[in-house]
Design a protein around this motif. Structure first.
Motif, PDB file in Angstrom:
ATOM      1  N   TRP A 148      -9.641  -8.924   1.751  1.00  0.00           N
ATOM      2  CA  TRP A 148     -10.551  -7.889   1.270  1.00  0.00           C
ATOM      3  C   TRP A 148     -11.031  -8.297  -0.120  1.00  0.00           C
ATOM      4  O   TRP A 148     -10.223  -8.447  -1.035  1.00  0.00           O
ATOM      5  CB  TRP A 148      -9.827  -6.552   1.195  1.00  0.00           C
ATOM      6  CG  TRP A 148     -10.676  -5.371   0.804  1.00  0.00           C
ATOM      7  CD1 TRP A 148     -11.337  -5.184  -0.380  1.00  0.00           C
ATOM      8  CD2 TRP A 148     -10.934  -4.203   1.575  1.00  0.00           C
ATOM      9  NE1 TRP A 148     -11.997  -3.979  -0.392  1.00  0.00           N
ATOM     10  CE2 TRP A 148     -11.766  -3.351   0.797  1.00  0.00           C
ATOM     11  CE3 TRP A 148     -10.554  -3.785   2.847  1.00  0.00           C
ATOM     12  CZ2 TRP A 148     -12.202  -2.113   1.253  1.00  0.00           C
ATOM     13  CZ3 TRP A 148     -11.000  -2.555   3.294  1.00  0.00           C
ATOM     14  CH2 TRP A 148     -11.820  -1.728   2.515  1.00  0.00           C
ATOM     15  N   LYS A 155      -4.659  -7.966   2.843  1.00  0.00           N
ATOM     16  CA  LYS A 155      -4.442  -6.585   3.302  1.00  0.00           C
ATOM     17  C   LYS A 155      -3.569  -6.537   4.549  1.00  0.00           C
ATOM     18  O   LYS A 155      -3.936  -5.944   5.563  1.00  0.00           O
ATOM     19  CB  LYS A 155      -5.778  -5.886   3.550  1.00  0.00           C
ATOM     20  CG  LYS A 155      -6.690  -6.601   4.542  1.00  0.00           C
ATOM     21  CD  LYS A 155      -7.924  -5.765   4.845  1.00  0.00           C
ATOM     22  CE  LYS A 155      -8.786  -6.410   5.913  1.00  0.00           C
ATOM     23  NZ  LYS A 155      -9.921  -5.564   6.312  1.00  0.00           N
ATOM     24  N   PHE A 157      -7.834  -9.559  -1.797  1.00  0.00           N
ATOM     25  CA  PHE A 157      -6.545  -8.936  -1.563  1.00  0.00           C
ATOM     26  C   PHE A 157      -6.127  -9.194  -0.128  1.00  0.00           C
ATOM     27  O   PHE A 157      -6.901  -8.992   0.812  1.00  0.00           O
ATOM     28  CB  PHE A 157      -6.626  -7.426  -1.813  1.00  0.00           C
ATOM     29  CG  PHE A 157      -5.316  -6.715  -1.675  1.00  0.00           C
ATOM     30  CD1 PHE A 157      -4.343  -6.839  -2.653  1.00  0.00           C
ATOM     31  CD2 PHE A 157      -5.044  -5.924  -0.577  1.00  0.00           C
ATOM     32  CE1 PHE A 157      -3.124  -6.187  -2.533  1.00  0.00           C
ATOM     33  CE2 PHE A 157      -3.841  -5.254  -0.447  1.00  0.00           C
ATOM     34  CZ  PHE A 157      -2.876  -5.386  -1.430  1.00  0.00           C
ATOM     35  N   PRO A 214       0.818  -1.217   0.000  1.00  0.00           N
ATOM     36  CA  PRO A 214       0.000   0.000   0.000  1.00  0.00           C
ATOM     37  C   PRO A 214       0.847   1.260   0.000  1.00  0.00           C
ATOM     38  O   PRO A 214       1.804   1.385   0.763  1.00  0.00           O
ATOM     39  CB  PRO A 214      -0.812  -0.130   1.292  1.00  0.00           C
ATOM     40  CG  PRO A 214       0.019  -1.005   2.172  1.00  0.00           C
ATOM     41  CD  PRO A 214       0.698  -1.973   1.264  1.00  0.00           C
ATOM     42  N   HIS A 225       0.308  -8.518   0.983  1.00  0.00           N
ATOM     43  CA  HIS A 225      -0.271  -7.669  -0.066  1.00  0.00           C
ATOM     44  C   HIS A 225      -0.327  -8.359  -1.430  1.00  0.00           C
ATOM     45  O   HIS A 225       0.114  -7.814  -2.443  1.00  0.00           O
ATOM     46  CB  HIS A 225       0.518  -6.357  -0.175  1.00  0.00           C
ATOM     47  CG  HIS A 225       0.828  -5.717   1.137  1.00  0.00           C
ATOM     48  ND1 HIS A 225      -0.160  -5.279   1.993  1.00  0.00           N
ATOM     49  CD2 HIS A 225       2.022  -5.470   1.764  1.00  0.00           C
ATOM     50  CE1 HIS A 225       0.401  -4.765   3.077  1.00  0.00           C
ATOM     51  NE2 HIS A 225       1.719  -4.870   2.962  1.00  0.00           N
ATOM     52  N   PRO A 265      -9.908   1.519  -1.904  1.00  0.00           N
ATOM     53  CA  PRO A 265      -8.548   1.283  -1.422  1.00  0.00           C
ATOM     54  C   PRO A 265      -7.546   1.224  -2.568  1.00  0.00           C
ATOM     55  O   PRO A 265      -7.938   1.117  -3.746  1.00  0.00           O
ATOM     56  CB  PRO A 265      -8.664  -0.072  -0.723  1.00  0.00           C
ATOM     57  CG  PRO A 265      -9.737  -0.781  -1.480  1.00  0.00           C
ATOM     58  CD  PRO A 265     -10.731   0.281  -1.860  1.00  0.00           C
ATOM     59  N   GLN A 285      -5.678  -1.065  -3.672  1.00  0.00           N
ATOM     60  CA  GLN A 285      -5.627  -2.271  -4.514  1.00  0.00           C
ATOM     61  C   GLN A 285      -6.654  -2.248  -5.643  1.00  0.00           C
ATOM     62  O   GLN A 285      -6.626  -3.112  -6.529  1.00  0.00           O
ATOM     63  CB  GLN A 285      -5.799  -3.544  -3.681  1.00  0.00           C
ATOM     64  CG  GLN A 285      -7.126  -3.685  -2.970  1.00  0.00           C
ATOM     65  CD  GLN A 285      -7.068  -3.202  -1.542  1.00  0.00           C
ATOM     66  OE1 GLN A 285      -6.239  -2.369  -1.191  1.00  0.00           O
ATOM     67  NE2 GLN A 285      -7.937  -3.745  -0.695  1.00  0.00           N
ATOM     68  N   GLN A 306      -8.691   3.784   3.980  1.00  0.00           N
ATOM     69  CA  GLN A 306      -7.683   3.004   3.271  1.00  0.00           C
ATOM     70  C   GLN A 306      -6.724   3.886   2.467  1.00  0.00           C
ATOM     71  O   GLN A 306      -7.095   4.966   2.019  1.00  0.00           O
ATOM     72  CB  GLN A 306      -8.369   2.020   2.313  1.00  0.00           C
ATOM     73  CG  GLN A 306      -9.263   1.013   2.989  1.00  0.00           C
ATOM     74  CD  GLN A 306      -8.527   0.200   4.026  1.00  0.00           C
ATOM     75  OE1 GLN A 306      -7.513  -0.431   3.730  1.00  0.00           O
ATOM     76  NE2 GLN A 306      -9.034   0.208   5.242  1.00  0.00           N
TER      77      GLN A 306
END
Length: 224
Positions: free
Chosen positions: A198, A143, A141, A24, A165, A123, A125, A110
């Motif tokens: 997620w 997270k 995903f 992220p 991730h 978010p 992703q 996020q």
């Protein structure tokens, strides 16, 4: 910028694709006015300030793939009158309303990114482009960093690997299960705690700057 996920025949058999990590990175601080707007909106969401949240929305805020959108639909979602639900669901109105607020707060918290049109999406992703051959409903995903992939659905089970991730595939999601059986893009399989997964068709949100130069919440939606 979108990131393409390179994925081989992971659904039909053993995969040969390399695993990819998408750490992220929050780009919000590229625009201080966006940081200010998001912090204020999150405070209003945390306070469950309906009028303030609705006033932060675009005139045509996109809220579902079948509804009309707009601030009044957002207000309806935030207040959720039990009479708007089927008789079977009316007793769940409080829980559904609380979940909507929670999903909104979580999504706006996020890390996010700016797309090519200058919109800010959360978010982060959501910028991953899944291959057309993969049903997005199966993609999740991971997270977190160093999330345990275990041999069995048990916190005391041995750890196969630590995952950070990545995209994981769940062919048979078990509602309410603490652990889900996942398939990684290189064919590795195991069990992962559901808290770290997620759905790639889960909620996402977008902030857009108006012609007057003010940021607005213009998308909050889930689904493919």
């Amino acid at each position: 910028m979108k990131y393409a996920l390179l994925l081989a025949a992971v659904i039909c058999g053993p995969a040969v694709a390399d695993r990819q990590s998408f750490p992220p990175v929050d780009q919000a601080d590229r625009d201080p006015s966006l940081v200010t707007f998001r912090e204020a909106l999150l405070a209003q969401v945390s306070a469950r300030d309906i009028d303030a949240v609705v006033s932060a929305a675009c005139p045509d805020i996109y809220l579902s793939h079948g509804g009309d959108g707009g601030p009044e639909e957002l207000r309806s979602n935030l207040t959720l009158d039990p009479k708007a639900l089927s008789e079977e669901q009316r007793e769940n109105a409080d829980a559904l309303r609380a979940q909507y607020w929670s999903d909104l707060e979580t999504t706006l918290s996020q890390p996010g990114y700016f797309d090519e049109e200058g919109e800010f999406w959360m978010p982060h992703q959501w910028q991953i482009t899944l291959p057309a051959s993969l049903d997005p409903e199966l993609a999740f995903f991971v997270k977190g960093s160093d999330v345990s992939l275990r041999q069995r659905p048990d916190r005391n089970s041995s750890i196969i690997s630590l995952i950070s991730h990545e995209i994981a595939i769940i062919r048979d999601y078990q509602d309410g299960a603490e652990y889900q059986r996942v398939l990684l893009t290189d064919g590795t399989q195991g069990y992962m705690h559901a808290d770290f997964l997620w759905p790639m068709t889960g909620h996402r949100a977008a902030f857009v700057k108006s012609d007057a130069g003010d940021w607005e919440l213009c998308t909050f939606v889930s689904g493919d």
